[in-house]
Scaffold this motif. Structure first.
Motif, PDB file in Angstrom:
ATOM      1  N   LEU A  97       0.845  -1.187   0.000  1.00 37.51           N
ATOM      2  CA  LEU A  97       0.000   0.000   0.000  1.00 37.51           C
ATOM      3  C   LEU A  97       0.884   1.241   0.000  1.00 37.51           C
ATOM      4  N   THR A 108      -3.266   3.326   2.093  1.00 38.24           N
ATOM      5  CA  THR A 108      -3.109   2.521   3.300  1.00 38.24           C
ATOM      6  C   THR A 108      -4.372   2.642   4.152  1.00 38.24           C
ATOM      7  N   GLY A 112      -8.296  -0.118   0.904  1.00 37.64           N
ATOM      8  CA  GLY A 112      -7.181  -0.450   0.034  1.00 37.64           C
ATOM      9  C   GLY A 112      -6.824  -1.920   0.106  1.00 37.64           C
ATOM     10  N   SER A 132       3.336  -0.875   3.744  1.00 34.84           N
ATOM     11  CA  SER A 132       2.942   0.442   3.248  1.00 34.84           C
ATOM     12  C   SER A 132       4.192   1.277   3.022  1.00 34.84           C
TER      13      SER A 132
END
Length: 204
Positions: A97, A108, A112, A132
């Protein structure tokens, strides 16, 4: 691949996983303060021919493909390669992410994460992880762990200054504690290899 293959014969240097990026993306970072991109010419190219070459050679080297996906088109590519019979079971899929600066990836957020999961066919045998880049993966940690996923965390992706400049070891300990609260204890290295289907001869 040339820097990996020679190391596989030596137990001291052999790897278990081969990262394979499953698509192309514009890698220019967005500058929230300036309200515009910081650059405009950085392209990340991973064509299907390259993906096929990596996926077909990985088993011969005793490696499991570690499939990275930034967005839905990459996740759909993973499904396509699975349908073509190039992926062993379980699949190892890393959903990367992105924070506000890294617009190439899904945000994030719980949405997602769900966007990726919803694109996977029912019954697909896989172990999935979430990280992320330029964002805080801890924002989705509860959702990921509760849904059966795993977290990839470290200061290389996000400094986590709100936690007082922790080390990566601090962050891993935090995630391990969170997992225990969800009834999921951390796996040992040997258990992780078995979960991910790493070939026996690659164990060290």
């Amino acid at each position: 691949m040339s820097n990996i293959a020679p190391n596989q014969a030596d137990p001291e240097t052999a790897a278990d996983l081969l990262p394979v990026d499953m698509g192309c993306a514009n890698m220019d970072l967005f500058d929230p303060e300036a309200g515009d991109y910081a650059s405009d010419d950085r392209v990340f190219v991973n064509d299907v021919r390259t993906q096929r070459a990596f996926l077909e050679r990985a088993p011969r080297l005793g490696l499991r493909p570690y499939l990275a996906s930034f967005n839905l088109s990459w996740t759909r590519a993973i499904v396509a390669h699975e349908r073509a019979g190039r992926l062993g079971r379980p699949l190892i899929v890393a959903f990367v992410l992105g924070g506000e600066e890294f617009v190439a990836a899904h945000p994030t957020t719980a949405a997602g994460v769900r966007a990726h999961l919803d694109a996977l066919p029912a019954g697909l045998e896989l172990e999935w992880l979430v990280s992320s880049h330029r964002g805080d993966v801890l924002d989705v940690a509860d959702e990921v762990i509760a849904a059966g996923g795993h977290l990839v965390v470290g200061i290389g992706d996000h400094p986590h200054t709100a936690l007082g400049h922790p080390t990566t070891a601090d962050l891993v300990a935090r995630v391990a504690d969170l997992g225990r609260r969800h009834g999921r204890r951390p796996a040992t290295a040997g258990e992780a290899r078995r979960i991910l289907g790493v070939p026996e001869h690659a164990h060290r």
